[in-house]
Design an enzyme around this catalytic site. Sequence first.
Site, mmCIF file in Angstrom:
data_model
loop_
_atom_site.group_PDB
_atom_site.id
_atom_site.type_symbol
_atom_site.label_atom_id
_atom_site.label_comp_id
_atom_site.label_asym_id
_atom_site.label_seq_id
_atom_site.Cartn_x
_atom_site.Cartn_y
_atom_site.Cartn_z
ATOM 1 N N ALA A 1 0.831 -1.204 0.000
ATOM 2 C CA ALA A 1 0.000 0.000 0.000
ATOM 3 C C ALA A 1 0.862 1.248 0.000
ATOM 4 O O ALA A 1 0.602 2.201 -0.736
ATOM 5 C CB ALA A 1 -0.934 -0.009 1.214
ATOM 6 N N LYS B 1 -10.477 1.488 8.106
ATOM 7 C CA LYS B 1 -11.171 0.194 8.152
ATOM 8 C C LYS B 1 -10.276 -0.949 7.669
ATOM 9 O O LYS B 1 -10.150 -1.975 8.340
ATOM 10 C CB LYS B 1 -12.451 0.251 7.305
ATOM 11 C CG LYS B 1 -13.245 -1.044 7.316
ATOM 12 C CD LYS B 1 -14.527 -0.945 6.512
ATOM 13 C CE LYS B 1 -15.592 -0.197 7.299
ATOM 14 N NZ LYS B 1 -16.875 -0.127 6.564
ATOM 15 N N GLU C 1 1.532 -6.959 8.533
ATOM 16 C CA GLU C 1 2.209 -7.994 9.311
ATOM 17 C C GLU C 1 2.461 -7.600 10.759
ATOM 18 O O GLU C 1 2.934 -8.409 11.553
ATOM 19 C CB GLU C 1 3.540 -8.353 8.626
ATOM 20 C CG GLU C 1 3.331 -9.040 7.285
ATOM 21 C CD GLU C 1 4.574 -9.027 6.418
ATOM 22 O OE1 GLU C 1 5.170 -7.950 6.237
ATOM 23 O OE2 GLU C 1 4.958 -10.089 5.916
#
Lengths: 340, 731
Positions: free
Chosen positions: B510, B617, B690
């Site tokens: 991202a 979210k 992670e």
Amino acid sequence: MRDFTYLRATDADAAAEALGPEASIIAGGTNLLDLMKLQIMTPERLVDITRIDGLSTIEEDGDGLRIGALVSNAALAADSRIRAGYPVLSRAILAGASGQIRNKATTGGNLLQRTRCPYFYDTAMACNKRAPGTGCAAQEGAGRMLAVFGTSEHCLAAHPSDMAVGLRVLGATVEVRAADGALRTLALDEFYTLPGDRPDIETTLAPDEIITAVVLPAPRAGSVQAYRKVRDRASYAFALVSVAAVVEMDGDRIGKVDLAFGGVGPRPWAGDDVAAALAGETPDEALFRRAAGALEPDRAPHPDAAFKLPLLRRTLVAVLREATGLAEASPGTDHAKDAA
Amino acid sequence: MTRTFRMDEAQPRLLDDTAQGVIGTPMDRPEGPLKVTGKAAYAADNLPEGLAHGALVRATITRGRIAGIDEDSIADLPGVIAVIRDDRFVRNPAQGMADEAPVQPGDRIDYHGQPIALVVGESYEAARDGALRLKVRYDEDAGAEVDPATASETEDGDPTESGDWDKAVAGATVSVDVTYTTPAQVSAAMEPHAAVAEWKADRLVLRGSQQMLRFNRNEIADSLGIDPEDVQILSPYIGGGFGSKLGIGSEAVSAAIAARELGRPVRVVMTRQTVFDAVLRRTETEQRVRFAADGEGRLLAIGHDDRISNLRDEEFAEPVSSASQFLYGADALLFRQTVARVHRTPAGSVRAPGEAVGMIAFESAMDELAEALEMCPVQLRLKNIPEKHPVTGQDFSARALAECLKTGADRFGWPGRTVPGSRREGDWMIGLGVASAARPNMLVKAAARVRLSAEGAVVETDMTDIGTGTYAIFAQIAAEMLGLPTGKVSVRLGDTDLPGASGSGGSFGASSSGSAVFLAARKIRETLAGKLGCSPEDLTLRDGIARGANHEAALSDLLDGELVEEAEIEEGKTAESHFSSGFGAHFAEVAVNAWTGEVRVRRMLGVFGIGRVLNEKTARSQAVGGMVWGVGSALHEDLVHDPRTGHVVTRDLANYHVAAHADIPADMQVEFLEERDDQANPMQSKGVGELGISGSGAAILNAIHNACGVRIRDLPATPDKLVAALEAATE
């Protein structure tokens, strides 16, 4: 999955006629379809009995109940008469599988489900149950889920059913019908065989026989009933061990007790000796520990499964404490009422 | 091609000044409705005309050679088309970012379960029947080593060390020297690995389930011996990866070979059992953690040695002590690794390779040290946070570790924690546990293109969305930068004909690929500013209106056709000067049954600093997902290998236990601290995928100890192990 022919039986006679060594009955199919996809079972013919009338109801039978072989696990667990008079059976059923599976799985099929031993499930591995005479790869393999009672040098597999443990503790019998219409009624210890040197044979059902019903004796009103299943995760796992108990108190003393254990044997394992040691005694944790300590297998368990003995003993003590009032009852421990 | 932007210095916090107000908001995934209505076409949902179906055949020996394949054994089976066997078949999936073919072993077999052939049929059932019945003859090599603990072939990595170990240890008041073992794990993504291969003239079109297309294209081209330009991979939707789809694997290579040979498209979907047998697993570990501390709890020495395993010729080695090297400081440091070579399914990246298992041991041992010191575990951690990176000497960029620990302790009611074994509710013993969280943040080369027209914006990149929210996040970045509602941005992903991105892996997707989107949009902003007649700094874009320097215009009026910009980013000087990592703190409350040893997690809290949150979210979902896997790592997951053959015994989801719903408490809280990491990338964001699994399992193990006084050092903490310890304690 291999090709197979499919026959939809309209009555028990037609079903019996279509049965034979190359055929399998299919009802809910929750276990059989998996086994066929993996080619652990390769029936040439499937006989669908789900359209046979009269096998899907729970009816009063004397003082007890007659459960049709096609009654779903979900319907059986939810039945008000079962919940009131035989709560240990509801608890046992609901401790197994998932809602979706219980909706499809049937009473008869649940009794006949196959072991989950990973070596049985892997067609590259030797397995006397799947391929008689090939050996038992579990003996020297990884064996955490194996049985500790009733095993043989040919097979260490455990029976996976929770429902059958509930039925065993209640003294249920299995009604089977042969092709000629003859009915037999079998106690669970007569219905299931031990592996011995033929672990591929798991029941005394003849090739032309089908299960038509399971019959429960009269409810034990006032008894405390418990099903305690210990597993590796909180849901959707087979029992490491489970304890089913029906305990009646006689004043301050223990009255009639019945016990059955799951996850530890090739069939629901009866705890008759332990139960006998408790009858007439005053509830006491030391007594329970002594009684549980008498649980000893005939053969040394697979090292990976040896933990099941102490776990079973401790779980049994916990169940007895609650069932006899030594400890507060937790969910899973119920007072049976009159089934009516 | 545009010039590559190098992250050489901190960039202005532009996303704090933009006006659209969508970045960071908990926007729903735009593709969500497609997924829940079954309209999103995953790889195996593509059924081109003339499709044939392939089923992989596994080796049933551990080591040796294929002596022969008896194709006649299934030749008469109805519906079986062919048995495909080719020296280009791969032994196992490529490791993440390999960018080249994985090992192609020819007729050699290196592990039980290795895919060795493909049976192709007119139906999936026919192919699978053929695959199960195919007779294969082997020349078996005896003595294949399958046990990592006893394997004779080992390799020692170069140790990482500093300071005088003996001196530091000699000066200690309290020390801890403990060994933990963790089992192998598998990703067990919901979608099994699948590929549909179709040749269009000499060009391969592969619809696959892959995480890193820029690398995957080169990997399959190299595997097949063709030009990467002759490969297009399409992977718009992926049903979970967790590392297992980083590299090209058997399903894709065999499908491509079969499709070429048969002249028709071929689909290969791994069965669940094959996923367990033949997809890279996480290595089991044996870890020795050593701490030496003075009486005040200041660390004098930190040691973390590990022994892991992999198959020969696999370079990947789980970086077990990764986080141990920078979480805390000490006078002496020592980190060593041994890789045992075994004939088991090869090991590779599984969510948070290194931290996921390393932090379980390291953070549990920290708890053991706190106990030995009779010190609060939170205070012990706070006391030992180093000023600079203990190994490299780098400055840290934004680092929220202390604040996460303090905030979490406050929110979780940590001061109410009692001494081990003292809190009981009926048969259940209750305890609280804490652990730090850390996962290094990376910036990986990535490109993206942004188009702006009067209709809205389009983002184009070969980046993937493995369920993490890429579609939503990229729409938010472009919308925020270009002043558009997110509904006016469409995002095209998962196509190698689009600009090459970072791919999804290492939590860098991202931020890395998103930064490329950001930079492309920033260029468009500069053009728009010029058109409007203001400086880029004065430009405000909101709801399709551009404002600046007393000018105002609708974008539709400013635009003369389409504006197209492409940008590429890679790491630069900030990666040398600063060490960037996500940090956090995990808190857990568990109940342990005194009779049966069952463990129930009653509540969890994770507090994290991940730089700028791009979507509250999807970030929260990532954190929760990681924490859930932490529960599974601590209590459930156990990939069991047969002690003789090394084959996977727990090769389905009935025997390999991931956490079920009933294992996860309703009270599962995540909190992100407000943070900007200026050294990370132009968006000041960091990875989150992670971080949630890093340390969470340790918080649970530490809570188990607090509940009942039992240290479980051999994972998972199943009832048998707790019962054994409880029995021993009462004897």
